[in-house]
Scaffold this motif. Structure first.
Motif, short mmCIF file in Angstrom:
data_model
loop_
_atom_site.label_atom_id
_atom_site.label_comp_id
_atom_site.label_asym_id
_atom_site.label_seq_id
_atom_site.Cartn_x
_atom_site.Cartn_y
_atom_site.Cartn_z
N VAL A 84 8.10 15.93 3.48
CA VAL A 84 8.03 14.78 3.10
C VAL A 84 6.68 14.44 2.38
N LEU A 85 5.78 14.56 3.01
CA LEU A 85 4.41 14.43 2.47
C LEU A 85 4.01 15.12 1.31
N ALA A 86 4.60 16.30 1.18
CA ALA A 86 4.26 17.31 -0.10
C ALA A 86 4.89 16.53 -1.17
N ASP A 87 6.22 16.16 -0.87
CA ASP A 87 6.81 15.58 -2.01
C ASP A 87 6.51 14.06 -2.46
N ARG A 88 5.76 13.47 -1.42
CA ARG A 88 4.95 12.30 -1.87
C ARG A 88 3.82 12.73 -2.93
N ASN A 89 3.23 13.47 -2.27
CA ASN A 89 1.99 13.96 -3.11
C ASN A 89 2.14 14.54 -4.46
N ARG A 90 3.63 14.86 -4.78
CA ARG A 90 3.95 15.32 -6.19
C ARG A 90 4.58 14.17 -6.79
N GLY B 194 11.17 8.61 -3.69
CA GLY B 194 10.96 7.04 -4.15
C GLY B 194 11.11 6.25 -2.91
N GLY B 195 10.27 5.27 -3.42
CA GLY B 195 10.18 4.18 -2.30
C GLY B 195 8.83 4.25 -1.33
N GLY B 196 8.36 5.62 -1.53
CA GLY B 196 7.26 5.85 -0.57
C GLY B 196 5.86 5.49 -0.99
N GLY B 197 5.77 5.00 -2.03
CA GLY B 197 4.53 4.75 -2.44
C GLY B 197 3.57 5.92 -2.61
N ASP B 198 2.19 5.77 -2.82
CA ASP B 198 1.17 6.79 -2.93
C ASP B 198 0.50 7.63 -1.82
N GLY B 199 1.10 7.06 -0.63
CA GLY B 199 0.26 7.34 0.52
C GLY B 199 -0.85 7.05 1.01
N THR B 200 -1.22 5.64 0.50
CA THR B 200 -2.61 5.04 0.77
C THR B 200 -2.43 3.78 1.67
N GLY B 201 -1.15 3.76 2.44
CA GLY B 201 -0.72 2.67 3.32
C GLY B 201 -0.19 1.60 2.60
N GLU B 202 0.19 0.59 3.63
CA GLU B 202 0.83 -0.86 3.22
C GLU B 202 -0.29 -1.80 2.95
N THR B 203 -1.43 -1.74 3.47
CA THR B 203 -2.39 -2.68 3.12
C THR B 203 -3.77 -2.14 2.75
#
Length: 404
Positions: A110-116, A120-129
């Motif tokens: 999941v994290l690898a997909d987000r980094n690429r 969808g809907g996961g954002g860029d991994g920088t957190g919600e706030t």
């Protein structure tokens, strides 16, 4: 070694033998792509985990919960990576060891997909706030003045025997002078080489690495308080609470959690000190302690050797020898028998008349310090600033010699 499929099949057979026919039916539908069935199976397993005391919940239902979390995450990942990540974290936290490797592999995907840029809907991994950098820095530098510190500490603090402090010493000297004598010591300069000493000072780094990860937190003044409770929230939500918790009843503390087993990137930022090799034993537990100033761990004792690393911020420690346990009035309740009835912040001298005259040692842990706490030594802890600490518990083949 059993494959993932063999483990799942064996688990479902065991759940069937325990009467979990509805769970097995839902799990089989989930494996065929039915999200509603996956969520139903997860709910059934969750109910089983909370059907009685934690010690009475068998490993099969923990494995069942982990399996259901894998199904939910797998069916959600493409459209809702945050939801998938939460499901997988819940599986790690509550699901036992059977499918842990599969859960960790799924998180990595999941994290690898987000980094690429996928998921969808996961954002860029920088957190919600957005991290409030100024508040973060202010929190880390709070209570530097001794007069301010003494206002929040128990009576007699920093006025009696101080915990001995030394610069980094050899393993041989540690064993000879402190470990074998079961004597506390503060060691400075031993973790300056940890990447965490620099990286964790950057709140944006912590948000990027852990922002969307789900963690268990404690809410309330201390774990013996009536209003104390536990919650599961994202790391970003936890950081947001650190800025906003003005009342002690709402203090939120990530306490005694194996965070580094859950978030591998943070584990790479620390190292096990060589002192944990003393006695030839093995490391038992590696826990994180992270929270705002004002968090308190009440007077209690542990059975392990404890090396406590202060990575960020400052903490006050008060220690009592294991030999004077009766004068500290241990709780009679089995679950809290390692905790004193005495509230050091507000001692009832009539009910606990012996405690006030008992000798103790205390001191303040600064950033970069290690504190060795021998087994069964009583300790009270208060954060003087925003604080991020790591505890290393280990046991040896020789039982502690002191205390009862």
């Amino acid at each position: 070694m059993a494959t993932g499929g063999e483990k799942r099949a064996a688990l479902l057979r065991e759940i069937t033998e325990e009467g979990g026919f509805a769970f097995v039916a839902s799990a089989e539908k989930a494996a065929s792509g039915d999200l509603r069935a996956a969520e139903a199976a997860r709910e059934m397993a969750w109910e089983q985990l909370h059907s009685g005391p934690k010690s009475e919940v068998g490993p099969a239902w923990r494995g069942a919960y982990g399996l259901a979390c894998l199904h939910v995450a797998g069916l959600r990942a493409a459209e809702d990576s945050r939801g998938a990540l939460r499901a997988l974290d819940m599986g790690l936290i509550m699901g036992g060891d059977l499918l842990r490797a599969e859960l960790e592999e799924a998180i990595a995907r999941v994290l690898a997909d987000r980094n690429r840029g996928g998921g969808g809907g996961g954002g860029d991994g920088t957190g919600e706030t957005g991290a409030d950098v100024e508040k973060w820095i202010e929190g880390l530098t709070r209570n530097r003045d001794l007069a301010d510190v003494l206002k929040v500490l128990p009576v007699k603090s920093l006025s009696c025997k101080q915990i001995e402090r030394r610069s980094c010493i050899s393993l041989e000297a540690f064993i000879r002078d402190y470990f074998l004598c079961e004597s506390p010591i503060i060691l400075s300069g031993c973790i300056d080489h940890w990447p965490a000493r620099a990286k964790w000072k950057d709140i944006r780094y912590l948000e990027r690495i852990a922002g969307d990860r789900t963690v268990p937190v404690e809410v309330g003044k201390k774990y013996v308080s009536s209003e104390w409770k536990q919650e599961l929230i994202t790391f970003s939500q936890f950081l947001e609470r650190m800025w906003s918790s003005d009342c002690s009843a709402n203090l939120t503390y990530l306490a005694q959690h194996p965070l580094f087993d859950q978030i591998k990137e943070l584990r790479e930022d620390i190292m096990v000190p060589e002192y944990c090799n003393a006695g030839g034993g093995g490391l038992q537990t590696l826990n994180a302690w992270f929270g705002p100033d004002g968090t308190v761990t009440p007077l209690h004792r542990d059975l392990h050797h404890n090396l406590f690393a202060q990575v960020l911020g400052r903490k006050y420690f008060r220690l009592y020898s294991a030999t004077i346990s009766n004068d500290l009035y241990p709780q009679s309740e089995t679950m809290l028998s390692n905790t004193s009835q005495v509230d050091l912040d507000n001692i009832d001298v009539n009910e606990f008349s012996r405690t006030g005259d008992v000798e103790f040692m205390d001191g303040i842990l600064e950033e970069g310090d290690l504190l060795y706490i021998p087994p069964k030594w009583w300790h009270y802890v208060r954060s003087l600033s925003t604080s991020f600490s790591v505890s290393f518990w280990w046991r040896t083949s020789i039982p502690p010699s002191q205390g009862s």
